[in-house]
Design a protein around this motif. Sequence first.
Motif, PDB file in Angstrom:
ATOM      1  N   MET A   1      31.811  -9.745  25.251  1.00 13.60           N
ATOM      2  CA  MET A   1      31.258  -8.635  25.995  1.00 13.60           C
ATOM      3  C   MET A   1      30.041  -8.087  25.232  1.00 13.60           C
ATOM      4  N   SER A   2      28.944  -7.909  25.919  1.00 14.80           N
ATOM      5  CA  SER A   2      27.720  -7.424  25.295  1.00 14.80           C
ATOM      6  C   SER A   2      27.809  -5.926  25.026  1.00 14.80           C
ATOM      7  N   ARG A   3      27.351  -5.555  23.856  1.00 19.31           N
ATOM      8  CA  ARG A   3      27.293  -4.134  23.500  1.00 19.31           C
ATOM      9  C   ARG A   3      25.841  -3.674  23.420  1.00 19.31           C
ATOM     10  N   ARG A   4      24.945  -4.488  24.019  1.00 18.72           N
ATOM     11  CA  ARG A   4      23.508  -4.225  23.957  1.00 18.72           C
ATOM     12  C   ARG A   4      23.154  -2.810  24.396  1.00 18.72           C
ATOM     13  N   ASP A   5      23.751  -2.341  25.477  1.00 16.75           N
ATOM     14  CA  ASP A   5      23.433  -1.005  25.982  1.00 16.75           C
ATOM     15  C   ASP A   5      23.813   0.097  24.996  1.00 16.75           C
ATOM     16  N   GLN A   6      24.758  -0.184  24.111  1.00 12.25           N
ATOM     17  CA  GLN A   6      25.216   0.825  23.156  1.00 12.25           C
ATOM     18  C   GLN A   6      24.254   1.016  21.988  1.00 12.25           C
ATOM     19  N   ILE A   7      23.390   0.033  21.737  1.00 10.67           N
ATOM     20  CA  ILE A   7      22.552   0.101  20.533  1.00 10.67           C
ATOM     21  C   ILE A   7      21.088   0.435  20.828  1.00 10.67           C
ATOM     22  N   ILE A   8      20.757   0.707  22.064  1.00  8.09           N
ATOM     23  CA  ILE A   8      19.372   1.034  22.417  1.00  8.09           C
ATOM     24  C   ILE A   8      18.978   2.370  21.799  1.00  8.09           C
ATOM     25  N   LEU A   9      17.763   2.429  21.246  1.00  9.17           N
ATOM     26  CA  LEU A   9      17.224   3.685  20.732  1.00  9.17           C
ATOM     27  C   LEU A   9      16.723   4.543  21.889  1.00  9.17           C
ATOM     28  N   THR A  10      17.028   5.818  21.845  1.00 12.46           N
ATOM     29  CA  THR A  10      16.483   6.753  22.831  1.00 12.46           C
ATOM     30  C   THR A  10      14.987   6.927  22.544  1.00 12.46           C
ATOM     31  N   PRO A  11      14.218   7.458  23.490  1.00 13.14           N
ATOM     32  CA  PRO A  11      12.804   7.730  23.192  1.00 13.14           C
ATOM     33  C   PRO A  11      12.611   8.612  21.953  1.00 13.14           C
ATOM     34  N   TYR A  79      23.323  -5.348   7.834  1.00 11.61           N
ATOM     35  CA  TYR A  79      23.393  -5.527   9.288  1.00 11.61           C
ATOM     36  C   TYR A  79      23.773  -4.230  10.006  1.00 11.61           C
ATOM     37  N   VAL A  80      24.762  -3.518   9.468  1.00 12.63           N
ATOM     38  CA  VAL A  80      25.245  -2.303  10.133  1.00 12.63           C
ATOM     39  C   VAL A  80      24.242  -1.155  10.082  1.00 12.63           C
ATOM     40  N   GLU A  81      23.155  -1.309   9.298  1.00 10.39           N
ATOM     41  CA  GLU A  81      22.123  -0.272   9.176  1.00 10.39           C
ATOM     42  C   GLU A  81      20.873  -0.576   9.987  1.00 10.39           C
ATOM     43  N   LEU A  82      20.734  -1.812  10.461  1.00  3.08           N
ATOM     44  CA  LEU A  82      19.478  -2.234  11.076  1.00  3.08           C
ATOM     45  C   LEU A  82      19.167  -1.455  12.345  1.00  3.08           C
ATOM     46  N   ARG A  83      17.912  -1.015  12.416  1.00  4.14           N
ATOM     47  CA  ARG A  83      17.399  -0.400  13.634  1.00  4.14           C
ATOM     48  C   ARG A  83      15.934  -0.758  13.720  1.00  4.14           C
ATOM     49  N   GLY A  84      15.445  -0.884  14.936  1.00  4.77           N
ATOM     50  CA  GLY A  84      14.059  -1.283  15.051  1.00  4.77           C
ATOM     51  C   GLY A  84      13.510  -1.175  16.458  1.00  4.77           C
ATOM     52  N   THR A 143       9.198  -3.262  25.682  1.00  4.61           N
ATOM     53  CA  THR A 143       9.752  -2.772  24.421  1.00  4.61           C
ATOM     54  C   THR A 143      11.237  -3.084  24.358  1.00  4.61           C
ATOM     55  N   ALA A 144      11.679  -3.544  23.205  1.00  2.00           N
ATOM     56  CA  ALA A 144      13.107  -3.744  22.940  1.00  2.00           C
ATOM     57  C   ALA A 144      13.446  -2.933  21.691  1.00  2.00           C
ATOM     58  N   THR A 145      14.607  -2.298  21.689  1.00  2.00           N
ATOM     59  CA  THR A 145      15.026  -1.492  20.546  1.00  2.00           C
ATOM     60  C   THR A 145      16.471  -1.803  20.192  1.00  2.00           C
ATOM     61  N   TRP A 146      16.847  -1.455  18.969  1.00  2.00           N
ATOM     62  CA  TRP A 146      18.230  -1.626  18.543  1.00  2.00           C
ATOM     63  C   TRP A 146      18.538  -0.666  17.406  1.00  2.00           C
ATOM     64  N   ASP A 147      19.790  -0.274  17.327  1.00  2.00           N
ATOM     65  CA  ASP A 147      20.276   0.561  16.237  1.00  2.00           C
ATOM     66  C   ASP A 147      21.720   0.163  15.975  1.00  2.00           C
ATOM     67  N   HIS A 148      21.913  -0.711  15.009  1.00  2.00           N
ATOM     68  CA  HIS A 148      23.255  -1.220  14.706  1.00  2.00           C
ATOM     69  C   HIS A 148      24.171  -0.158  14.125  1.00  2.00           C
ATOM     70  N   ARG A 149      23.612   0.967  13.692  1.00  2.00           N
ATOM     71  CA  ARG A 149      24.466   2.049  13.193  1.00  2.00           C
ATOM     72  C   ARG A 149      25.355   2.577  14.314  1.00  2.00           C
ATOM     73  N   LYS A 150      24.930   2.411  15.554  1.00  2.00           N
ATOM     74  CA  LYS A 150      25.704   2.894  16.697  1.00  2.00           C
ATOM     75  C   LYS A 150      26.932   2.025  16.978  1.00  2.00           C
ATOM     76  N   LEU A 151      27.055   0.892  16.293  1.00  2.00           N
ATOM     77  CA  LEU A 151      28.205   0.018  16.489  1.00  2.00           C
ATOM     78  C   LEU A 151      29.437   0.487  15.728  1.00  2.00           C
ATOM     79  N   GLY A 152      29.255   1.479  14.875  1.00  4.66           N
ATOM     80  CA  GLY A 152      30.396   2.024  14.138  1.00  4.66           C
ATOM     81  C   GLY A 152      31.013   1.050  13.150  1.00  4.66           C
ATOM     82  N   GLY A 153      30.216   0.132  12.615  1.00  2.19           N
ATOM     83  CA  GLY A 153      30.716  -0.809  11.620  1.00  2.19           C
ATOM     84  C   GLY A 153      31.405  -2.025  12.196  1.00  2.19           C
ATOM     85  N   THR A 154      31.487  -2.119  13.513  1.00  3.72           N
ATOM     86  CA  THR A 154      32.102  -3.292  14.147  1.00  3.72           C
ATOM     87  C   THR A 154      31.040  -4.056  14.932  1.00  3.72           C
ATOM     88  N   TYR A 155      31.278  -5.331  15.088  1.00  2.00           N
ATOM     89  CA  TYR A 155      30.314  -6.157  15.798  1.00  2.00           C
ATOM     90  C   TYR A 155      30.889  -6.494  17.140  1.00  2.00           C
TER      91      TYR A 155
END
Length: 155
Positions: A1-11, A79-84, A143-155
């Motif tokens: 299951m994709s968690r892509r929507d959970q890691i998007i950065l807000t504006p 990995y759990v800190e990556l955002r971009g 534009t594509a964004t990500w913030d792995h901190r929003k995963l709460g330490g799980t992948y």
Amino acid sequence: MSRRDQIILTPAEQRELLETERIVVVSSIGPRGWPHSMPMWFTVRDGEIWVWTYAKSQKVRNLERDPRATLLVEAGTEYVELRGVQVEAEAELIRDPDRVREFGEELTVRYSEGIESVEGDAAAALRAQAAKRVAIRFRPVRTATWDHRKLGGTY
């Protein structure tokens, strides 16, 4: 299951990342068709990333031939800190020396601690440099964004 929507950065999170990070990697298409990636200092103007460089640089020649570029600003080491933010953009080369100098001053203020303007000898040096440089405005296309901190330490 994709968690892509959970890691998007807000504006607002995107703005904060672009305000705090200091390097954007600019990738253009080189003369042999391969990506040409270079780290650059940047500023953000009205939501667009701007850089400056020497007018005779490889990246300028690449963007003259094909204005498409991909920009990457990323933070974190684990990995759990990556955002971009990754931006596919169309480049506009600004060659007017007054506009280039003005941008150079803005860039200098951003990267120099404790100054609010460029005066005296530093201003004269920027005027001299502006004649050899271009400012590059990148108009975002996608534009594509990500913030792995929003995963709460799980992948």
